[in-house]
Design an enzyme around this catalytic site. Structure first.
Site: not given
Length: 149
Positions: A149, A144
């Site tokens: 975020e 990932e």
């Protein structure tokens, strides 16, 4: 005997080098070539050949309360801008999750995007990339990269 360096000549060389680097980046001479883009230039829903949807209300490990839909109330394109909008309705919150899984895959490259993100309590906007093997290897084994975020 060594002579003093000519400062004017050094500045001139530095400017030429900087201009050469700038020109190579602007003109595409840096070895990169565009292999895919989505400019969202149609007033409608996202192109299904580029984007799929995560549907449902399973919390995704983050205790999310919204139900993810593909409704134009939650995801649409207006004036070249992709809009993902959370809405409060009589049955709770709805929103949308878009993904390129199974549609676009890259090994190397440069990713660029522009995004305007909401501010406020309870929002959790995110942009990330998962490895192509997410369906078989699962997360986090697939890898990932969190962009934002």
């Amino acid at each position: 005997m060594l002579s003093k360096p000519n400062i004017f000549s050094m500045k001139k060389q530095l400017i030429i080098i900087l201009l050469t680097i700038l020109w190579s980046n602007v003109s595409g001479q840096n070895g990169y070539r565009l292999i895919w883009s989505d400019e969202f230039n149609m007033n409608q829903t996202p192109d299904i050949s580029n984007w799929g949807y995560d549907m449902g209300n399973n919390g995704y490990g983050n205790n999310e309360v919204q139900n993810y839909t593909n409704s134009s109330e939650n995801v649409r394109i207006e004036n070249g801008i992709l809009i993902i909008e959370a809405k409060k309705g009589t049955n709770g919150w709805t929103s949308a999750r878009l993904k390129s899984q199974g549609k676009r895959s890259f090994t190397y490259g440069r990713i660029e995007f522009r995004a305007k993100l909401p501010a406020g309590s309870g929002t959790w906007p995110a942009l990330w990339m998962l490895g192509e093997s997410v369906s078989t290897a699962g997360w986090p084994a697939c890898g990932e990269i969190d962009i934002m975020e």
